[in-house]
Design an enzyme around this catalytic site. Structure first.
Site, PDB file in Angstrom:
ATOM      1  N   GLU A  38       0.739  -1.240  -0.085  1.00 56.66           N
ATOM      2  CA  GLU A  38      -0.055   0.093   0.170  1.00 56.66           C
ATOM      3  C   GLU A  38       0.777   1.254  -0.117  1.00 56.66           C
ATOM      4  O   GLU A  38       1.882   1.249   0.595  1.00 56.66           O
ATOM      5  CB  GLU A  38      -1.004  -0.121   1.310  1.00 56.66           C
ATOM      6  CG  GLU A  38      -2.021   1.203   1.343  1.00 56.66           C
ATOM      7  CD  GLU A  38      -2.959   0.842   2.176  1.00 56.66           C
ATOM      8  OE1 GLU A  38      -3.930   0.240   1.753  1.00 56.66           O
ATOM      9  OE2 GLU A  38      -3.035   1.154   3.507  1.00 56.66           O
ATOM     10  N   LYS A  42       0.530   5.020   1.154  1.00 59.06           N
ATOM     11  CA  LYS A  42      -0.360   5.987   1.837  1.00 59.06           C
ATOM     12  C   LYS A  42       0.677   7.049   2.619  1.00 59.06           C
ATOM     13  O   LYS A  42       1.633   6.562   3.289  1.00 59.06           O
ATOM     14  CB  LYS A  42      -1.225   5.468   2.838  1.00 59.06           C
ATOM     15  CG  LYS A  42      -0.895   4.649   4.068  1.00 59.06           C
ATOM     16  CD  LYS A  42      -1.922   4.208   4.888  1.00 59.06           C
ATOM     17  CE  LYS A  42      -1.618   3.282   6.101  1.00 59.06           C
ATOM     18  NZ  LYS A  42      -2.661   2.856   6.793  1.00 59.06           N
ATOM     19  N   LYS A  62      -7.969   2.605  -2.482  1.00 58.64           N
ATOM     20  CA  LYS A  62      -8.574   2.466  -1.018  1.00 58.64           C
ATOM     21  C   LYS A  62      -9.126   3.689  -0.634  1.00 58.64           C
ATOM     22  O   LYS A  62      -8.403   4.959  -0.854  1.00 58.64           O
ATOM     23  CB  LYS A  62      -7.251   2.488  -0.542  1.00 58.64           C
ATOM     24  CG  LYS A  62      -7.415   1.914   1.064  1.00 58.64           C
ATOM     25  CD  LYS A  62      -7.462   0.450   1.336  1.00 58.64           C
ATOM     26  CE  LYS A  62      -7.675   0.062   3.037  1.00 58.64           C
ATOM     27  NZ  LYS A  62      -6.375   0.116   3.526  1.00 58.64           N
ATOM     28  N   GLU A  86     -14.386  -4.967   3.663  1.00 56.80           N
ATOM     29  CA  GLU A  86     -13.822  -5.039   4.562  1.00 56.80           C
ATOM     30  C   GLU A  86     -14.646  -5.226   5.852  1.00 56.80           C
ATOM     31  O   GLU A  86     -15.582  -4.510   5.963  1.00 56.80           O
ATOM     32  CB  GLU A  86     -13.079  -3.664   4.898  1.00 56.80           C
ATOM     33  CG  GLU A  86     -12.294  -3.570   5.920  1.00 56.80           C
ATOM     34  CD  GLU A  86     -11.304  -2.043   6.023  1.00 56.80           C
ATOM     35  OE1 GLU A  86     -10.417  -2.191   5.254  1.00 56.80           O
ATOM     36  OE2 GLU A  86     -11.930  -1.247   6.736  1.00 56.80           O
ATOM     37  N   ASN A 140     -10.048  -6.328   8.762  1.00 60.85           N
ATOM     38  CA  ASN A 140      -9.062  -5.231   9.424  1.00 60.85           C
ATOM     39  C   ASN A 140      -8.735  -5.576  10.863  1.00 60.85           C
ATOM     40  O   ASN A 140      -9.560  -5.569  11.473  1.00 60.85           O
ATOM     41  CB  ASN A 140      -9.799  -3.867   9.058  1.00 60.85           C
ATOM     42  CG  ASN A 140      -8.958  -2.697   9.457  1.00 60.85           C
ATOM     43  OD1 ASN A 140      -7.753  -2.882  10.028  1.00 60.85           O
ATOM     44  ND2 ASN A 140      -9.035  -1.961   8.530  1.00 60.85           N
ATOM     45  N   GLU A 155      -5.709  -7.582   6.711  1.00 61.52           N
ATOM     46  CA  GLU A 155      -5.198  -6.004   6.774  1.00 61.52           C
ATOM     47  C   GLU A 155      -4.850  -5.614   8.051  1.00 61.52           C
ATOM     48  O   GLU A 155      -5.423  -5.774   9.056  1.00 61.52           O
ATOM     49  CB  GLU A 155      -6.546  -5.058   6.258  1.00 61.52           C
ATOM     50  CG  GLU A 155      -7.136  -5.997   4.874  1.00 61.52           C
ATOM     51  CD  GLU A 155      -8.427  -4.973   4.750  1.00 61.52           C
ATOM     52  OE1 GLU A 155      -9.216  -5.259   3.737  1.00 61.52           O
ATOM     53  OE2 GLU A 155      -8.434  -3.939   5.409  1.00 61.52           O
ATOM     54  N   SER A 156      -3.827  -4.790   8.163  1.00 59.58           N
ATOM     55  CA  SER A 156      -3.249  -4.027   9.221  1.00 59.58           C
ATOM     56  C   SER A 156      -2.323  -4.937  10.204  1.00 59.58           C
ATOM     57  O   SER A 156      -2.905  -5.822  10.433  1.00 59.58           O
ATOM     58  CB  SER A 156      -4.542  -3.355   9.962  1.00 59.58           C
ATOM     59  OG  SER A 156      -4.870  -2.360   8.918  1.00 59.58           O
TER      60      SER A 156
END
Length: 281
Positions: free
Chosen positions: A55, A57, A117, A166, A187, A217-218
Site C-alpha cells: 500500500e 499512503k 482505497k 472489509e 481489518n 489487513e493492518s
C-alpha cells in the site's frame, strides 16, 4: 463523533462537490474507462507471488504523517519488483494525504491489479475508480448498510471491477456475505481505539466461506505473521505502514519479502526432515 463518522461526513460533502466539478460523462471519457481490468483475486492466488498487497499512503488518522515525500512512481514500481502481488493506493486527501492522481501514476507504470482505497458511499466513486485506472474497490461494512453494500458491489461488477469487502467483526461479516463480493478483508485495527491485533483475523478466518479469497489487513510487520495467517487460510496480506514508515518503502518491502522467502524455505526444510524422520521410524 468517532473518526470514522467524521470521515464519512466529510466524504459525503466531498463526493457532492466532485459530482458537480467532474460529471460522470466526463469520467467516462478517461482512457482507462474502457480498458480491461486486471484481476486482484487471481494475482493474490498466484503461487509465484507473495500475496502481499503493498500500500501507498502518506498519512493516517491513527499515525499522523507517515511519509509525505515518497514518490508514487518509484515506490509502486519497487513494490512490484520486490514481489508484491498487487498495489493499494489511498486516494482520500483530507485524512490520508492521497489523491486520485496517485493511483493514475501507479497505473501508468505498473501492469498489476490496483486497489483504490477510499471510503466508497456512492456509485459515482466507483465510476471514478474505473476512470482513474483502478481494478478493484474497497467497500467497508462498518459504513454501509448490508443492502447498500450489495448494491454498490453489484454496480462495480457492471464496470468489471472486483470488490474487496472489509469487516472488523463477526456481525459485519455475517451480514455481508454477498456473491457480488470477491475478496473479504479482515481489518485487524479497532477503528475506535486504533489498536491492531492479528488475533482478529485468526478468529474470523473459520467463519469466512471458501468462496471468498481471504485478506488480512493492518498490523502485519513481521514475515512470520504471514506464515501464521496462511495456516488460517489467508491468501492476501495488505501491508502499508510497515513499508511506508521507511524513507524508501520499496526497499523495506524487498527486505520483508526476502525474509519471508527465507522463513518459507526453513519451514519447507523442517517439514521435509519431519517426514524423513517418520518414514525412517
Amino acid at each position: 463523533m468517532s473518526i470514522l463518522q467524521e470521515i464519512v461526513k466529510h466524504k459525503k460533502a466531498e463526493v457532492a462537490e466532485r459530482i458537480s466539478l467532474y460529471p460522470i460523462k466526463l469520467l467516462e471519457q478517461s482512457i482507462y474507462f474502457g480498458g480491461k481490468t486486471v484481476s486482484l483475486k487471481k494475482y493474490v492466488l498466484r503461487e509465484d507471488k507473495t500475496g502481499i498487497i503493498a500500500e501507498f499512503k502518506r498519512q493516517s488518522p491513527s499515525k499522523g504523517v507517515i511519509n509525505p515525500y515518497a514518490a508514487v512512481e518509484r515506490t509502486s514500481i519497487g513494490y512490484m519488483q520486490a514481489g508484491a502481488s498487487a498495489l493499494s493506493v489511498l486516494t482520500d486527501r483530507k485524512f490520508f494525504g492521497g489523491k486520485n492522481e496517485d493511483l493514475t501514476v501507479a497505473r501508468k507504470f505498473n501492469y498489476c491489479p490496483i486497489l483504490r482505497k477510499d471510503f466508497v458511499l456512492e456509485e459515482y466513486q466507483i465510476v471514478e475508480a474505473k476512470a482513474i485506472g483502478a481494478d478493484a474497490i474497497l467497500l467497508i461494512a462498518a459504513i454501509l448498510e448490508p443492502a447498500r453494500l450489495k448494491e454498490l458491489a453489484a454496480f462495480a461488477k457492471t464496470l468489471d471491477l472486483e470488490v474487496l469487502m472489509e469487516v472488523h467483526n463477526l456481525e459485519e461479516l455475517q451480514q455481508n456475505l454477498h456473491p457480488e463480493v470477491d475478496l473479504i478483508g479482515v481489518n485487524n485495527r479497532n477503528l475506535n481505539t486504533f489498536v491492531t491485533d492479528i488475533a482478529v483475523s485468526k478468529e474470523l478466518a473459520q467463519h469466512i466461506p471458501q468462496d471468498f479469497v481471504k485478506i488480512s489487513e493492518s498490523g502485519i510487520s513481521n514475515p512470520a505473521t504471514i506464515l501464521e495467517l496462511r495456516d488460517h487460510g489467508y491468501n492476501g496480506f495488505l501491508i502499508g505502514e510497515s513499508f511506508m514508515q521507511h524513507s524508501r518503502p520499496e526497499q523495506a518491502a524487498a527486505r520483508f519479502v526476502h525474509d519471508l522467502e527465507l522463513l518459507q524455505q526453513k519451514k519447507k526444510q523442517s517439514k521435509g526432515q519431519s517426514l524423513e524422520g517418520s518414514v525412517s521410524r
